[in-house]
Design a protein around this motif. Structure first.
Motif, PDB file in Angstrom:
ATOM      1  N   UNK A   1      12.161 -29.883  -0.516  1.00  0.00           N
ATOM      2  CA  UNK A   1      11.322 -30.859   0.176  1.00  0.00           C
ATOM      3  C   UNK A   1      10.124 -30.177   0.836  1.00  0.00           C
ATOM      4  N   UNK A   2      10.371 -29.020   1.426  1.00  0.00           N
ATOM      5  CA  UNK A   2       9.280 -28.293   2.077  1.00  0.00           C
ATOM      6  C   UNK A   2       8.253 -27.798   1.050  1.00  0.00           C
ATOM      7  N   UNK A   3       8.717 -27.377  -0.121  1.00  0.00           N
ATOM      8  CA  UNK A   3       7.782 -26.946  -1.164  1.00  0.00           C
ATOM      9  C   UNK A   3       6.941 -28.122  -1.666  1.00  0.00           C
ATOM     10  N   UNK A   4       7.599 -29.273  -1.879  1.00  0.00           N
ATOM     11  CA  UNK A   4       6.865 -30.451  -2.324  1.00  0.00           C
ATOM     12  C   UNK A   4       5.801 -30.820  -1.298  1.00  0.00           C
ATOM     13  N   UNK A   5       6.177 -30.761  -0.033  1.00  0.00           N
ATOM     14  CA  UNK A   5       5.235 -31.072   1.051  1.00  0.00           C
ATOM     15  C   UNK A   5       4.069 -30.092   1.070  1.00  0.00           C
ATOM     16  N   UNK A   6       4.349 -28.834   0.709  1.00  0.00           N
ATOM     17  CA  UNK A   6       3.327 -27.789   0.766  1.00  0.00           C
ATOM     18  C   UNK A   6       2.347 -27.859  -0.406  1.00  0.00           C
ATOM     19  N   UNK A   7       2.862 -28.126  -1.621  1.00  0.00           N
ATOM     20  CA  UNK A   7       2.002 -28.028  -2.805  1.00  0.00           C
ATOM     21  C   UNK A   7       1.607 -29.392  -3.385  1.00  0.00           C
ATOM     22  N   UNK A   8       2.308 -30.466  -2.987  1.00  0.00           N
ATOM     23  CA  UNK A   8       2.019 -31.785  -3.539  1.00  0.00           C
ATOM     24  C   UNK A   8       0.722 -32.369  -2.996  1.00  0.00           C
ATOM     25  N   UNK A   9       0.093 -33.206  -3.794  1.00  0.00           N
ATOM     26  CA  UNK A   9      -1.133 -33.902  -3.393  1.00  0.00           C
ATOM     27  C   UNK A   9      -0.811 -35.366  -3.145  1.00  0.00           C
ATOM     28  N   UNK A  10      -1.022 -35.809  -1.910  1.00  0.00           N
ATOM     29  CA  UNK A  10      -0.707 -37.194  -1.539  1.00  0.00           C
ATOM     30  C   UNK A  10      -1.843 -38.118  -1.979  1.00  0.00           C
ATOM     31  N   UNK A  11      -1.473 -39.264  -2.608  1.00  0.00           N
ATOM     32  CA  UNK A  11      -2.459 -40.260  -3.021  1.00  0.00           C
ATOM     33  C   UNK A  11      -1.998 -41.635  -2.578  1.00  0.00           C
ATOM     34  N   UNK A  12      -2.953 -42.452  -2.192  1.00  0.00           N
ATOM     35  CA  UNK A  12      -2.683 -43.846  -1.853  1.00  0.00           C
ATOM     36  C   UNK A  12      -3.654 -44.695  -2.662  1.00  0.00           C
ATOM     37  N   UNK A  13      -3.106 -45.578  -3.515  1.00  0.00           N
ATOM     38  CA  UNK A  13      -3.951 -46.334  -4.441  1.00  0.00           C
ATOM     39  C   UNK A  13      -3.697 -47.829  -4.283  1.00  0.00           C
ATOM     40  N   UNK A  14      -4.714 -48.659  -4.560  1.00  0.00           N
ATOM     41  CA  UNK A  14      -4.555 -50.109  -4.430  1.00  0.00           C
ATOM     42  C   UNK A  14      -3.892 -50.719  -5.662  1.00  0.00           C
ATOM     43  N   UNK A  15      -3.466 -51.954  -5.523  1.00  0.00           N
ATOM     44  CA  UNK A  15      -2.943 -52.711  -6.666  1.00  0.00           C
ATOM     45  C   UNK A  15      -3.987 -52.756  -7.778  1.00  0.00           C
ATOM     46  N   UNK A  16      -3.532 -52.535  -9.011  1.00  0.00           N
ATOM     47  CA  UNK A  16      -4.427 -52.566 -10.156  1.00  0.00           C
ATOM     48  C   UNK A  16      -5.075 -51.235 -10.492  1.00  0.00           C
ATOM     49  N   UNK A  17      -4.879 -50.222  -9.666  1.00  0.00           N
ATOM     50  CA  UNK A  17      -5.487 -48.904  -9.903  1.00  0.00           C
ATOM     51  C   UNK A  17      -4.830 -48.247 -11.114  1.00  0.00           C
ATOM     52  N   UNK A  18      -5.653 -47.727 -12.021  1.00  0.00           N
ATOM     53  CA  UNK A  18      -5.137 -47.068 -13.223  1.00  0.00           C
ATOM     54  C   UNK A  18      -4.879 -45.594 -12.938  1.00  0.00           C
ATOM     55  N   UNK A  19      -3.611 -45.221 -12.911  1.00  0.00           N
ATOM     56  CA  UNK A  19      -3.220 -43.850 -12.615  1.00  0.00           C
ATOM     57  C   UNK A  19      -3.305 -42.956 -13.848  1.00  0.00           C
ATOM     58  N   UNK A  20      -3.107 -43.538 -15.003  1.00  0.00           N
ATOM     59  CA  UNK A  20      -3.087 -42.764 -16.238  1.00  0.00           C
ATOM     60  C   UNK A  20      -3.516 -43.681 -17.384  1.00  0.00           C
ATOM     61  N   UNK A  21      -4.296 -43.135 -18.310  1.00  0.00           N
ATOM     62  CA  UNK A  21      -4.727 -43.929 -19.452  1.00  0.00           C
ATOM     63  C   UNK A  21      -4.266 -43.273 -20.743  1.00  0.00           C
ATOM     64  N   UNK A  22      -4.176 -44.073 -21.778  1.00  0.00           N
ATOM     65  CA  UNK A  22      -3.803 -43.564 -23.091  1.00  0.00           C
ATOM     66  C   UNK A  22      -4.870 -42.579 -23.561  1.00  0.00           C
TER      67      UNK A  22
END
Length: 210
Positions: A18-39
């Motif tokens: 958990x501490x490693x995830x907290x250290x290296x992870x990138x937090x994102x907050x996105x609205x409804x309808x936001x495209x996180x990944x495309x084909x």
């Protein structure tokens, strides 16, 4: 971020992870309808959902979409992991179904943690299992259910991931998700209303039988 990590993943991962995830992870907050990944995208990181829901879509040669499944808080998408590890282009589209918070983990850390943390390895393997089960369910739904049954299942699934018996969605958007026409959806929705399963409102639907 660490408190949200513990709330959603504390029962899965040890404190060190958990501490490693907290250290290296990138937090994102996105609205409804936001495209996180495309084909066709090359994927460099994998999401861990902290809140909200994301729908995973496929696309045919004509550009028409089909809903495969939803992922919710405490989940990840194993198909994203496959693209990351194999350095392949994505074959799916991921769109936020609701306002969503997530933590992005790089492919290098994903690979490192597979050997370092048994809990992470178990989490990834379980994610593969869960997503495969949902894909099989999606295939069964298309192959064996009539369109009215598919539609009602779709509505109930959306209600569950939104945690609300009122769904704000247009008939056209439902048609896109189920790979059919708006006229067909409008007719079937009216039938479901006559059966007492839903109530139709302008751009929203209340599910009466969940």
């Amino acid at each position: 971020m660490i408190s949200e990590l513990k709330d959603n993943y504390g029962y899965l991962f040890e404190d060190a992870l958990l501490m490693e995830i907290n250290s290296v992870g990138t937090f994102k907050e996105v609205p409804e309808g936001y495209q996180l990944m495309n084909i066709g995208d090359y994927i460099k990181s994998m999401p861990l959902l902290v809140s909200g829901a994301v729908k995973i879509m496929r696309e045919d040669d004509n550009g028409d979409e089909l809903l495969l499944y939803f992922i919710e808080k405490g989940d990840t998408c194993a198909m994203t992991l496959s693209c990351c590890m194999g350095q392949k282009k994505s074959e799916i589209r991921a769109v936020a179904e609701t306002p969503t918070k997530l933590i992005m983990i790089t492919v290098e850390k994903m690979s490192e943690w597979m050997g370092k943390y048994k809990s992470w390895q178990n989490f990834i393997l379980q994610s593969y299992h869960d997503r495969m089960t949902e894909l099989l369910e999606a295939i069964d739904t298309i192959a064996f259910l009539k369109m009215d049954e598919r539609l009602f299942k779709y509505l109930k699934d959306k209600a569950m991931v939104n945690h609300d018996d009122i769904i704000n969605v247009t008939h056209q958007n439902i048609a896109f998700d189920l790979h059919t026409s708006r006229v067909v959806i409008s007719r079937l929705l009216k039938n479901l209303e006559n059966e007492g399963k839903i109530t139709l409102h302008r751009n929203s639907i209340r599910i009466l039988q969940i």
